[in-house]
Design an enzyme around this catalytic site. Structure first.
Site, mmCIF file in Angstrom:
data_model
loop_
_atom_site.group_PDB
_atom_site.id
_atom_site.type_symbol
_atom_site.label_atom_id
_atom_site.label_comp_id
_atom_site.label_asym_id
_atom_site.label_seq_id
_atom_site.Cartn_x
_atom_site.Cartn_y
_atom_site.Cartn_z
ATOM 1 N N GLY A 11 0.627 -1.172 -0.361
ATOM 2 C CA GLY A 11 0.248 0.173 0.083
ATOM 3 C C GLY A 11 0.883 1.453 -0.402
ATOM 4 N N ARG A 36 -1.452 -9.717 -1.956
ATOM 5 C CA ARG A 36 -1.134 -10.144 -3.268
ATOM 6 C C ARG A 36 0.341 -9.537 -3.176
ATOM 7 N NH1 ARG A 36 -4.150 -5.585 -4.297
ATOM 8 N NH2 ARG A 36 -6.325 -6.566 -3.646
ATOM 9 N N TYR A 142 -15.176 4.357 8.482
ATOM 10 C CA TYR A 142 -13.798 4.025 8.589
ATOM 11 C C TYR A 142 -13.327 4.850 10.024
ATOM 12 C CZ TYR A 142 -8.718 4.761 7.715
ATOM 13 O OH TYR A 142 -7.512 5.562 7.574
#
Ligand code: SER
Length: 316
Positions: A11, A36, A142
């Protein structure tokens, strides 16, 4: 040697944090992990493991295999994406945290970094120089997950002696890896349009001030916090952290100095409401006093580095 696991290493923060940790502590010190395989760059420099942080067994396996003692848990859904899938956002943001905190509670790992956000604040919070301790009524999924996470971090520290450390990141500007699904992302996107000399459509209004920071400052803050002596860490929920604060109009003007032909238009969408609920600037005096935080980059220097370094082909 210190053995560190970075979860969410592909990220925006993780991709730069891994590089810094390997620089400071050695290439093999830091195991990068992500849901991934990275497309390029990340795994070649040191160990990499595929990991979904909600898979507790796999997490335990990797921690045992590499004899991990410190975990930086960066996997999360950001504010705008979380609003589109609230249940999954809650599950991912909380389960990952519990899996890691429980490893620390059991004594398997010794130290945890977990990122919080300016999103823990809400519409009833004082907007200017928002204090460390203040009203916190977040109105986004969030923000709710980050505030709950903060309370759990402090609980694990107080009840179980877990050494957990956290920062309330502002919006982060970087040119290597794009942010994904945040409300502050416009401040990164603007540089790609400026570089391509295309008009920029901003999803926030021109006068929406938000706290922001250049990534190099954020990475330094993160590692400094983790390396600070245990007894200097007085706050176990999460530290306010400030860098710069600007509106879309102000960053546009800074970018226009670098590309005088650059134009902007304002087309606010659902993210405007999220931004309106957050502070405009942050008081980070606790971080300054407790572990010596001091930002280096202002808006001008950040804009120059961003403009000079963004690679437009990755954004097409
Ligand atoms: N940058 C984040 C977001 O916009 C805030 O932590 O969601």
């Amino acid at each position: 040697m210190k053995k560190i696991l970075v979860i969410g290493a592909g990220g925006q923060i993780g991709s730069e944090l891994v590089v810094e940790l390997r620089k400071r502590f050695g290439a093999d010190s830091t195991v990068a992990s992500d849901i991934r395989e990275p497309q390029s760059g990340l795994s070649g420099e040191g160990p990499f493991e595929v990991l979904d942080v909600m898979d507790n067994e796999r997490l335990k396996e990797i921690v045992a295999k590499h004899e991990i003692k410190e975990v930086y848990l960066l996997a999360a859904l950001l504010s705008a994406t979380a609003e589109k899938n609230p249940e999954f956002a809650w599950k991912l943001n909380m389960e990952g945290l519990f899996n890691v905190l429980n490893l620390a509670k059991e004594g398997v790992i010794k130290k945890v970094f977990w990122p919080s956000s300016i999103a823990v604040f809400g519409p009833t919070t004082p907007k200017k120089d928002t204090p460390q301790l203040t009203i916190m009524e977040p109105s986004t999924v969030y923000g709710i997950s980050k505030l709950a996470g903060e309370r759990w971090c402090e609980y694990y520290a107080n009840q179980y002696g877990v050494d957990v450390r956290s920062i309330r990141y502002p919006g982060l500007l970087s040119y290597t890896t794009l942010p994904g699904g945040g409300t502050t992302d416009y401040a990164v996107d603007i540089f790609y349009s400026a570089k391509k000399n295309e008009p920029f459509s901003c999803f926030l209004k021109e006068d929406t001030a938000l706290p922001m920071m250049y990534m190099a400052d954020a990475i330094r803050a993160t590692v400094d916090l983790m390396e600070a002596p245990d007894d200097s860490i007085k706050i176990r929920s999460s530290y306010n952290l400030a860098g710069i604060s600007f509106t879309p109009k102000e960053i546009y003007e800074a970018v226009k100095k670098l590309n005088p032909d650059f134009t902007i238009e304002y087309n606010p969408d659902f993210r405007q409401q999220i931004a309106d609920s957050w502070p405009g600037s942050i008081d980070d005096s606790a971080a300054q006093t407790d572990w010596g935080w001091n930002p280096e980059y202002d808006l001008e220097s950040t804009a120059k580095i961003m403009f000079d370094n963004v690679l437009t082909e990755v954004h097409d």
